[in-house]
Write a protein that holds these residues in place. Structure first.
Motif, mmCIF file in Angstrom:
data_model
loop_
_atom_site.group_PDB
_atom_site.id
_atom_site.type_symbol
_atom_site.label_atom_id
_atom_site.label_comp_id
_atom_site.label_asym_id
_atom_site.label_seq_id
_atom_site.Cartn_x
_atom_site.Cartn_y
_atom_site.Cartn_z
ATOM 1 N N ARG A 13 -21.436 62.868 59.821
ATOM 2 C CA ARG A 13 -22.407 62.615 58.757
ATOM 3 C C ARG A 13 -23.023 61.254 59.027
ATOM 4 O O ARG A 13 -22.318 60.341 59.434
ATOM 5 N N SER A 93 -28.595 74.136 57.571
ATOM 6 C CA SER A 93 -29.308 73.278 56.619
ATOM 7 C C SER A 93 -30.721 73.044 57.158
ATOM 8 O O SER A 93 -31.102 73.602 58.188
ATOM 9 N N GLN A 95 -31.899 70.499 58.632
ATOM 10 C CA GLN A 95 -31.897 69.726 59.882
ATOM 11 C C GLN A 95 -31.294 70.544 61.016
ATOM 12 O O GLN A 95 -30.375 71.313 60.788
ATOM 13 N N HIS A 97 -28.896 71.569 64.093
ATOM 14 C CA HIS A 97 -27.472 71.341 64.419
ATOM 15 C C HIS A 97 -26.672 70.878 63.196
ATOM 16 O O HIS A 97 -25.607 70.290 63.338
ATOM 17 N N THR A 98 -27.191 71.110 62.015
ATOM 18 C CA THR A 98 -26.570 70.602 60.790
ATOM 19 C C THR A 98 -26.317 71.777 59.847
ATOM 20 O O THR A 98 -27.205 72.593 59.613
ATOM 21 N N GLN A 137 -28.953 67.327 51.488
ATOM 22 C CA GLN A 137 -28.715 67.075 52.909
ATOM 23 C C GLN A 137 -27.450 66.249 53.134
ATOM 24 O O GLN A 137 -26.844 66.318 54.198
ATOM 25 N N TRP A 141 -23.223 68.869 57.505
ATOM 26 C CA TRP A 141 -22.484 68.244 58.601
ATOM 27 C C TRP A 141 -23.205 68.523 59.905
ATOM 28 O O TRP A 141 -23.639 69.634 60.154
ATOM 29 N N ASN A 142 -23.258 67.514 60.768
ATOM 30 C CA ASN A 142 -23.865 67.655 62.078
ATOM 31 C C ASN A 142 -22.767 68.004 63.082
ATOM 32 O O ASN A 142 -21.761 67.314 63.156
#
Length: 147
Positions: A13, A93, A95, A97-98, A137, A141-142
């Motif tokens: 994060r 999400s 974003q 890779h998130t 957001q 988690w990325n």
């Protein structure tokens, strides 16, 4: 196709806080926490394995325990390292890779539960099951792939 391929990841994060299973985590039910990079091999690296039903398991490399919780999912239940695998669903999400890491199987007491910061104000910050808010957001988690 799975949203995240099988492999080893750092789950982060912003600003550079990593999902961590601290030293001594071979004990069952060690709390999962959020920390900056520790430099300790494996404690912030997670093996993601996709299952045929569309869910996945997430296992800590150092402790070889799984991202889990004790018993049935409930709001604010602590997330811990557990010897038995636990299934999770990943929701993409906004974003790249998130993802939101969500308890599969639909709402519990009217809300879907996802991995998020615990309400406990302690250090290091603990991870717990919290109501999913796909528009938040900060709750996503990325997944950073490790070569």
């Amino acid at each position: 196709m799975a949203p995240v391929p099988n492999g080893t990841y750092m789950i982060t994060r912003p600003p550079d806080q990593l999902l961590t299973l601290e030293e001594g985590a071979s004990e069952p039910k060690t709390p999962v926490v959020l920390l900056p990079p520790t430099g300790n091999p494996g404690e912030q690296e997670w093996q993601l394995e996709n299952l045929s039903n569309g869910t996945c398991t997430i296992r800590n490399l150092r402790s070889e325990t799984y991202l889990s919780y004790d018993g049935d999912p409930e709001m604010n239940k602590p997330v811990v390292g557990f010897p038995e695998p636990r299934e999770w669903t990943l929701y993409q999400s906004a974003q790249p890779h998130t993802f939101h890491v969500v308890v599969p199987g639909g709402p519990v007491d009217g809300v879907e539960l996802a991995l998020d910061l615990s309400l406990l104000r302690i250090f290091p910050p603990r991870i717990a099951l919290r109501p999913l808010d796909v528009s938040d957001q900060r709750q996503a988690w990325n997944f950073r792939f490790m070569e």
